[in-house]
Design a protein around this motif. Structure first.
Motif, PDB file in Angstrom:
ATOM      1  N   VAL A 203     -29.729 -24.150   5.004  1.00 59.53           N
ATOM      2  CA  VAL A 203     -29.072 -23.051   5.735  1.00 59.53           C
ATOM      3  C   VAL A 203     -27.848 -22.583   4.948  1.00 59.53           C
ATOM      4  O   VAL A 203     -27.590 -21.380   4.815  1.00 59.53           O
ATOM      5  CB  VAL A 203     -28.668 -23.489   7.170  1.00 59.53           C
ATOM      6  N   CYS A 204     -27.106 -23.537   4.385  1.00 62.40           N
ATOM      7  CA  CYS A 204     -25.905 -23.192   3.610  1.00 62.40           C
ATOM      8  C   CYS A 204     -26.259 -22.281   2.449  1.00 62.40           C
ATOM      9  O   CYS A 204     -25.543 -21.329   2.149  1.00 62.40           O
ATOM     10  CB  CYS A 204     -25.218 -24.441   3.064  1.00 62.40           C
ATOM     11  N   GLU A 205     -27.371 -22.590   1.792  1.00 64.76           N
ATOM     12  CA  GLU A 205     -27.740 -21.811   0.620  1.00 64.76           C
ATOM     13  C   GLU A 205     -28.190 -20.395   1.000  1.00 64.76           C
ATOM     14  O   GLU A 205     -27.834 -19.423   0.337  1.00 64.76           O
ATOM     15  CB  GLU A 205     -28.860 -22.529  -0.141  1.00 64.76           C
ATOM     16  N   ALA A 206     -28.934 -20.295   2.089  1.00 64.57           N
ATOM     17  CA  ALA A 206     -29.517 -18.995   2.432  1.00 64.57           C
ATOM     18  C   ALA A 206     -28.577 -18.088   3.229  1.00 64.57           C
ATOM     19  O   ALA A 206     -28.717 -16.872   3.199  1.00 64.57           O
ATOM     20  CB  ALA A 206     -30.818 -19.207   3.210  1.00 64.57           C
ATOM     21  N   PHE A 207     -27.624 -18.671   3.938  1.00 69.59           N
ATOM     22  CA  PHE A 207     -26.791 -17.872   4.850  1.00 69.59           C
ATOM     23  C   PHE A 207     -25.297 -18.184   4.685  1.00 69.59           C
ATOM     24  O   PHE A 207     -24.644 -18.635   5.626  1.00 69.59           O
ATOM     25  CB  PHE A 207     -27.231 -18.115   6.301  1.00 69.59           C
ATOM     26  N   PRO A 208     -24.739 -17.908   3.502  1.00 75.21           N
ATOM     27  CA  PRO A 208     -23.358 -18.317   3.227  1.00 75.21           C
ATOM     28  C   PRO A 208     -22.332 -17.727   4.199  1.00 75.21           C
ATOM     29  O   PRO A 208     -21.375 -18.408   4.586  1.00 75.21           O
ATOM     30  CB  PRO A 208     -23.109 -17.837   1.797  1.00 75.21           C
ATOM     31  N   GLY A 209     -22.533 -16.471   4.622  1.00 81.35           N
ATOM     32  CA  GLY A 209     -21.575 -15.860   5.544  1.00 81.35           C
ATOM     33  C   GLY A 209     -21.576 -16.563   6.901  1.00 81.35           C
ATOM     34  O   GLY A 209     -20.529 -16.776   7.517  1.00 81.35           O
ATOM     35  N   ILE A 210     -22.768 -16.931   7.356  1.00 82.61           N
ATOM     36  CA  ILE A 210     -22.902 -17.653   8.626  1.00 82.61           C
ATOM     37  C   ILE A 210     -22.169 -19.002   8.528  1.00 82.61           C
ATOM     38  O   ILE A 210     -21.483 -19.431   9.459  1.00 82.61           O
ATOM     39  CB  ILE A 210     -24.402 -17.916   8.951  1.00 82.61           C
ATOM     40  N   ILE A 211     -22.308 -19.627   7.366  1.00 84.84           N
ATOM     41  CA  ILE A 211     -21.666 -20.934   7.171  1.00 84.84           C
ATOM     42  C   ILE A 211     -20.144 -20.786   7.105  1.00 84.84           C
ATOM     43  O   ILE A 211     -19.409 -21.604   7.643  1.00 84.84           O
ATOM     44  CB  ILE A 211     -22.226 -21.619   5.901  1.00 84.84           C
ATOM     45  N   ASP A 212     -19.666 -19.708   6.441  1.00 81.11           N
ATOM     46  CA  ASP A 212     -18.214 -19.443   6.451  1.00 81.11           C
ATOM     47  C   ASP A 212     -17.708 -19.456   7.893  1.00 81.11           C
ATOM     48  O   ASP A 212     -16.676 -20.059   8.206  1.00 81.11           O
ATOM     49  CB  ASP A 212     -17.901 -18.055   5.857  1.00 81.11           C
ATOM     50  N   SER A 213     -18.438 -18.788   8.774  1.00 82.38           N
ATOM     51  CA  SER A 213     -18.024 -18.698  10.181  1.00 82.38           C
ATOM     52  C   SER A 213     -18.131 -20.042  10.886  1.00 82.38           C
ATOM     53  O   SER A 213     -17.176 -20.502  11.520  1.00 82.38           O
ATOM     54  CB  SER A 213     -18.897 -17.691  10.936  1.00 82.38           C
ATOM     55  N   ALA A 214     -19.307 -20.671  10.771  1.00 83.01           N
ATOM     56  CA  ALA A 214     -19.563 -21.910  11.532  1.00 83.01           C
ATOM     57  C   ALA A 214     -18.573 -23.009  11.161  1.00 83.01           C
ATOM     58  O   ALA A 214     -18.240 -23.858  11.985  1.00 83.01           O
ATOM     59  CB  ALA A 214     -20.992 -22.386  11.294  1.00 83.01           C
ATOM     60  N   SER A 215     -18.074 -22.974   9.913  1.00 85.50           N
ATOM     61  CA  SER A 215     -17.197 -24.079   9.507  1.00 85.50           C
ATOM     62  C   SER A 215     -15.722 -23.789   9.756  1.00 85.50           C
ATOM     63  O   SER A 215     -14.877 -24.605   9.410  1.00 85.50           O
ATOM     64  CB  SER A 215     -17.467 -24.458   8.047  1.00 85.50           C
ATOM     65  N   LEU A 216     -15.390 -22.651  10.361  1.00 82.06           N
ATOM     66  CA  LEU A 216     -13.970 -22.449  10.685  1.00 82.06           C
ATOM     67  C   LEU A 216     -13.702 -22.157  12.157  1.00 82.06           C
ATOM     68  O   LEU A 216     -12.574 -21.877  12.556  1.00 82.06           O
ATOM     69  CB  LEU A 216     -13.313 -21.408   9.759  1.00 82.06           C
ATOM     70  N   ILE A 217     -14.746 -22.239  13.001  1.00 84.13           N
ATOM     71  CA  ILE A 217     -14.526 -22.068  14.443  1.00 84.13           C
ATOM     72  C   ILE A 217     -13.885 -23.347  14.986  1.00 84.13           C
ATOM     73  O   ILE A 217     -14.485 -24.405  14.935  1.00 84.13           O
ATOM     74  CB  ILE A 217     -15.859 -21.787  15.175  1.00 84.13           C
ATOM     75  N   GLY A 218     -12.654 -23.254  15.472  1.00 83.36           N
ATOM     76  CA  GLY A 218     -11.978 -24.430  16.022  1.00 83.36           C
ATOM     77  C   GLY A 218     -11.814 -25.520  14.987  1.00 83.36           C
ATOM     78  O   GLY A 218     -11.832 -25.267  13.783  1.00 83.36           O
ATOM     79  N   GLY A 219     -11.652 -26.758  15.449  1.00 83.41           N
ATOM     80  CA  GLY A 219     -11.576 -27.910  14.550  1.00 83.41           C
ATOM     81  C   GLY A 219     -12.897 -28.667  14.602  1.00 83.41           C
ATOM     82  O   GLY A 219     -13.890 -28.179  15.151  1.00 83.41           O
ATOM     83  N   ILE A 220     -12.899 -29.872  14.024  1.00 89.17           N
ATOM     84  CA  ILE A 220     -14.127 -30.666  13.953  1.00 89.17           C
ATOM     85  C   ILE A 220     -14.677 -30.943  15.366  1.00 89.17           C
ATOM     86  O   ILE A 220     -15.881 -30.871  15.599  1.00 89.17           O
ATOM     87  CB  ILE A 220     -13.868 -32.007  13.222  1.00 89.17           C
ATOM     88  N   GLN A 221     -13.772 -31.243  16.306  1.00 90.58           N
ATOM     89  CA  GLN A 221     -14.222 -31.560  17.674  1.00 90.58           C
ATOM     90  C   GLN A 221     -14.970 -30.376  18.287  1.00 90.58           C
ATOM     91  O   GLN A 221     -15.985 -30.548  18.967  1.00 90.58           O
ATOM     92  CB  GLN A 221     -13.018 -31.897  18.574  1.00 90.58           C
ATOM     93  N   ILE A 222     -14.426 -29.180  18.084  1.00 88.87           N
ATOM     94  CA  ILE A 222     -15.040 -27.969  18.643  1.00 88.87           C
ATOM     95  C   ILE A 222     -16.384 -27.721  17.954  1.00 88.87           C
ATOM     96  O   ILE A 222     -17.383 -27.386  18.596  1.00 88.87           O
ATOM     97  CB  ILE A 222     -14.098 -26.755  18.474  1.00 88.87           C
ATOM     98  N   GLN A 223     -16.418 -27.907  16.624  1.00 91.37           N
ATOM     99  CA  GLN A 223     -17.655 -27.650  15.879  1.00 91.37           C
ATOM    100  C   GLN A 223     -18.784 -28.620  16.247  1.00 91.37           C
ATOM    101  O   GLN A 223     -19.952 -28.349  15.997  1.00 91.37           O
ATOM    102  CB  GLN A 223     -17.374 -27.704  14.366  1.00 91.37           C
ATOM    103  N   SER A 224     -18.421 -29.765  16.849  1.00 93.68           N
ATOM    104  CA  SER A 224     -19.451 -30.693  17.323  1.00 93.68           C
ATOM    105  C   SER A 224     -20.208 -30.125  18.519  1.00 93.68           C
ATOM    106  O   SER A 224     -21.288 -30.596  18.853  1.00 93.68           O
ATOM    107  CB  SER A 224     -18.807 -32.013  17.785  1.00 93.68           C
TER     108      SER A 224
END
Lengths: 158, 287
Positions: free
Chosen positions: B85-106
């Motif tokens: 997913v990281c390779e095919a959708f870099p913009g999506i990953i930019d978003s998914a990895s900065l929403i809230g902190g680690i707890q929120i991303q879980s």
């Protein structure tokens, strides 16, 4: 339509290795369930809206804010709280490092930091300072200024 | 807080039944990072919360011949821990990895981010530039709408009572396509965007053959800046062309002044972030 006939729900969950059956109100958070139903008050309430991380616990290997999880969602889960860190033989290395580095003042945020940091070190035994700071961004501390906390985590990883 | 019951349907059909029964007194629960806060804050009163995470298609990530289908309740970490997913959708990953902190991303999901329809949502602009489609289930069956039609106002989505989001469909792109998302916040983590931009481009023979730019926190909903996007089609990704499109994006932005930033600041940020995300997307294609 309004349905005020709210029924308690029986759940089976494992907390710090101990399986238990508990009865919870379906609208109550897991944080409140741990503190008020199970009687484990190590997990703290800070903001109660997912900003401060004081209520951080580990569910099935992932850290979460327990204020943003319902108690009923604990069904079938494996939960770790700060109470599960020390053993009869002594403190967890992170707890020991927090003591030695004086990485706390008022202590309210400490259980959350410990549970978060443990999840990091369990998966990445030697994180960089940058990685530690990024990982702990969801935990707020209004006393220490973070440096001592980061140093303590680094120390526990050495 | 008004007490509510908990429902955990195992199929889409069961979920539709519960949602139909309770109407506007029921809401879906995915990660709970918005819905539980809003319920507790008494933004609305619920009789039922419908946990959709036990419906298999709500938490699965499936590749078909032409799409990646992300279950609406899939937590962010599942996406950024998946190398494919990281390779095919870099913009999506930019978003998914900065929403809230680690707890929120879980817990937090792109589907939840979309349904919550915040103007400053970090996930929505990336979905827009990836041409995502929303798969919505309801009493009348399944329907699909483009993601840019999902948000209709601050906190308001295009779904009717009894409907819920099942999954997000992302069309697969070739290796000449890439994307990027950037936001401005005064801190490093854990904040709400003052302004944010997602961009995607396809490059063919040195020219831009497709482009999408989307803006967050500068209007009542995330904005698909279609006019700015079109300006680049058929053009080379030169500094000047990118600058012109970025100025157009700045014109399209219609922010308000509030505690997070002024109108002028936000418009300036849109110009800068459009330039950066377009350049980043181009750079990602090239490598």
């Amino acid at each position: 339509m309004s349905d005020n006939n709210v029924r308690k729900v029986a759940i089976n969950t494992t907390i710090n290795g101990q399986e238990m059956d508990i009865l919870v109100d379906p609208y109550v958070s897991l944080l409140e369930t741990l503190r008020e139903v199970v009687g484990m008050t190590g997990t703290k309430e800070g903001c109660n809206d997912g900003n401060c991380g004081a209520c951080t616990i580990n569910i099935d290997g992932r850290i979460v804010d327990s204020c943003l999880v319902l108690g009923v969602e604990a069904e079938g889960k494996n939960i770790e709280t700060v109470e599960g860190m020390a053993t009869p033989d002594g403190l967890h290395p992170l707890q020991q490092a927090f003591l030695e580095e004086a990485a706390l003042q008022c202590g309210i945020c400490t259980p959350g930091f410990l549970v978060s940091a443990k999840a990091l070190l369990d998966n990445e035994p030697k994180p960089s300072e940058e990685r530690i700071r990024h990982w702990l961004a969801g935990n707020l501390c209004r006393c220490t200024g973070y440096d001592k906390i980061v140093k303590a985590v680094k120390k526990a990883s050495d | 807080m008004h007490p509510f019951n908990y429902y955990d349907p195992r199929t889409v059909e069961e979920a539709v039944e519960v949602l139909k029964k309770f109407g506007d007194r029921a809401k879906c629960l995915a990660g709970g990072t918005d819905v539980l806060v809003q319920t507790r804050g008494e933004r609305y009163e619920l009789d039922a919360i419908v946990d959709v995470k036990k419906i298999p298609e709500l938490t699965s990530v499936d590749w078909t011949n032409d799409h990646l289908i992300i279950g609406a309740a899939t937590p962010c970490y599942v996406l950024y821990e998946d190398p494919k997913v990281c390779e095919a959708f870099p913009g999506i990953i930019d978003s998914a990895s900065l929403i809230g902190g680690i707890q929120i991303q879980s817990r937090a999901s792109l589907g939840g981010n979309l349904c919550n329809a915040s103007p400053s949502a970090d996930g929505i602009c990336s979905l827009i530039v990836h041409e995502a489609e929303c798969v919505i289930a309801g009493p009348n069956g399944i329907r699909e709408i483009p993601v840019e039609e999902m948000c209709v106002g601050p906190g308001k989505n295009a779904m009717d009572e009894g409907e819920f989001l099942v999954s997000i469909k992302l069309p697969l792109k070739n290796s000449f396509f890439s994307s990027s998302y950037e936001r401005f916040i005064p801190r490093n983590e854990m904040d709400i965007a003052v302004a944010a931009v997602a961009s995607s481009v396809s490059l063919e023979n040195g020219k831009i053959s497709s482009c999408r730019i989307a803006l967050a926190a500068v209007g009542p909903t995330p904005i698909f800046a279609e006019e700015a996007s079109k300006m680049l089609i058929g053009k080379e990704p030169t500094e000047e062309n990118i600058k012109n499109a970025s100025n157009k994006a700045k014109e399209i932005a219609s922010p308000i002044s509030d505690m997070r930033g002024t109108v002028e600041h936000r418009k300036d940020l849109i110009e800068v972030l459009t330039r950066r995300t377009l350049s980043k997307a181009v750079e990602r294609v090239s490598v």
